[in-house]
Design a protein around this motif. Structure first.
Motif, mmCIF file in Angstrom:
data_model
loop_
_atom_site.group_PDB
_atom_site.id
_atom_site.type_symbol
_atom_site.label_atom_id
_atom_site.label_comp_id
_atom_site.label_asym_id
_atom_site.label_seq_id
_atom_site.Cartn_x
_atom_site.Cartn_y
_atom_site.Cartn_z
ATOM 1 N N ARG A 87 39.014 -22.516 62.047
ATOM 2 C CA ARG A 87 38.674 -22.895 63.425
ATOM 3 C C ARG A 87 37.517 -22.045 63.935
ATOM 4 N N PHE A 88 36.724 -22.629 64.841
ATOM 5 C CA PHE A 88 35.559 -21.942 65.383
ATOM 6 C C PHE A 88 35.426 -22.202 66.881
ATOM 7 N N THR A 89 34.707 -21.275 67.532
ATOM 8 C CA THR A 89 34.257 -21.455 68.914
ATOM 9 C C THR A 89 32.757 -21.209 68.938
ATOM 10 N N LEU A 90 32.000 -22.143 69.510
ATOM 11 C CA LEU A 90 30.547 -22.045 69.558
ATOM 12 C C LEU A 90 30.083 -21.948 70.998
ATOM 13 N N THR A 125 37.297 -18.084 65.490
ATOM 14 C CA THR A 125 38.609 -18.381 66.065
ATOM 15 C C THR A 125 38.429 -19.470 67.108
ATOM 16 N N TYR A 126 39.437 -20.289 67.274
ATOM 17 C CA TYR A 126 39.406 -21.319 68.315
ATOM 18 C C TYR A 126 39.951 -20.721 69.614
ATOM 19 N N GLU A 130 41.420 -20.613 78.751
ATOM 20 C CA GLU A 130 42.532 -19.766 79.174
ATOM 21 C C GLU A 130 42.717 -18.582 78.228
ATOM 22 N N ASN A 131 42.395 -18.757 76.936
ATOM 23 C CA ASN A 131 42.547 -17.663 75.969
ATOM 24 C C ASN A 131 41.652 -16.484 76.293
ATOM 25 N N THR A 156 34.907 -11.804 79.163
ATOM 26 C CA THR A 156 35.859 -11.558 80.240
ATOM 27 C C THR A 156 35.990 -12.807 81.100
ATOM 28 N N SER A 157 37.164 -12.984 81.653
ATOM 29 C CA SER A 157 37.440 -14.142 82.500
ATOM 30 C C SER A 157 37.805 -13.651 83.891
ATOM 31 N N VAL A 158 37.041 -14.091 84.879
ATOM 32 C CA VAL A 158 37.282 -13.738 86.282
ATOM 33 C C VAL A 158 37.537 -15.036 87.040
ATOM 34 N N GLY A 159 38.800 -15.302 87.334
ATOM 35 C CA GLY A 159 39.146 -16.568 87.962
ATOM 36 C C GLY A 159 38.866 -17.710 87.003
ATOM 37 N N SER A 160 38.034 -18.632 87.433
ATOM 38 C CA SER A 160 37.666 -19.759 86.576
ATOM 39 C C SER A 160 36.345 -19.534 85.860
ATOM 40 N N GLN A 161 35.745 -18.354 86.006
ATOM 41 C CA GLN A 161 34.450 -18.060 85.413
ATOM 42 C C GLN A 161 34.608 -17.167 84.192
ATOM 43 N N VAL A 162 33.917 -17.533 83.107
ATOM 44 C CA VAL A 162 33.942 -16.766 81.869
ATOM 45 C C VAL A 162 32.571 -16.122 81.679
ATOM 46 N N ILE A 163 32.559 -14.779 81.556
ATOM 47 C CA ILE A 163 31.321 -14.012 81.418
ATOM 48 C C ILE A 163 31.245 -13.446 80.008
#
Length: 263
Positions: A87-90, A125-126, A130-131, A156-163
């Protein structure tokens, strides 16, 4: 009257014929001996996800698609995704993200470095969005080492934003382009620049010279009584007397002998 009887007889004969015919079972249709072939234009069975086709369908990822193909990373991903356990994440920067780079950034990289740049955008990794709330940083990428100064990537995830932070760039996830159980593709607003490729490393210090071994000191053996020499006066024509005592030459310009000889 005769006509009425004849008509009635004909009607009875017709009804009897219809009743006899409808009571017989219908004959089953004959099946063909060979099943019909599938139409020539039938769609092929679905295969592993194709990253470049997904990005082409979305649109706006011309530069990323070109890099995926020229580096061979696209074929590598497709081959590995044939295994459903891989599995991958791009993270996919669009054309606007690449156009915001400093002029000549991509041209300054050789082929191997371009491969590392694209691999830096891929996690082995997939991840769902939320992960990222519980991910352990720094995350590992396909580029390799995640040690400080090499290819560290922090998500990092802050609320609904992923940085996403690389140490040089802070990018954010701006949308989900594709997601199934095996592959997730997220659009990011900046190209992820790794430290190893875009920060000049200080030159390695010159090796310290090897320590030199001290030379052993020469020791003079004490003279034995048998070999010790006594001072011997020497009389020369000029009348000077020389006295050698322990290697020190003492010259006495006197015209007489040493007092010890006079005793």
């Amino acid at each position: 009257m005769a006509k009425q009887v004849l008509s009635l007889s004909l009607l009875l004969v017709f009804l009897f014929h219809c009743t006899t015919t409808s009571g017989q079972p219908a004959q089953a249709p004959t099946l063909p001996a060979v099943a019909p072939a599938a139409p020539a234009n039938a769609p092929a069975p679905p295969g592993p996800p194709d990253v470049t086709k997904i990005l082409q369908k979305v649109g706006g990822f011309t530069i990323l698609i070109r890099l995926l193909k020229s580096t061979g990373v696209a074929d590598q991903l497709r081959g590995q995704l044939n295994d459903s356990s891989i599995r991958f994440t791009l993270f996919a920067p669009n054309d606007n993200a690449f156009s915001n780079l400093k002029a000549g950034t991509l041209n300054s990289l050789n082929n191997e470095e371009k491969v590392r740049l694209i691999q830096f955008h891929i996690l082995p990794t997939y991840y769902t969005l939320e992960n990222f709330q519980t991910v352990s940083n720094p995350v590992r990428t396909q580029a390799g080492d995640n040690k400080p100064g090499d290819y560290p990537l922090n998500v990092t995830s802050v609320g609904s934003q992923v940085i996403i932070s690389t140490g040089l760039v802070n990018a954010s996830v701006s949308g989900t382009l594709y997601s199934n159980f095996q592959l997730a593709i997220y659009q990011v607003d900046k190209v992820l620049l790794p430290l190893d490729l875009f920060v000049a490393k200080p030159p390695s210090p010159a090796p310290a010279p090897a320590p030199t071994k001290p030379k052993p000191k020469k020791t003079t053996a004490a003279a034995s009584p048998e070999t010790s020499t006594t001072a011997t006066p020497t009389v020369v024509n000029s009348g000077a007397v020389s006295l050698a005592t322990h290697g020190i030459l003492v010259s006495l310009g006197v015209a007489v002998l040493i007092a010890t000889f006079s005793l």
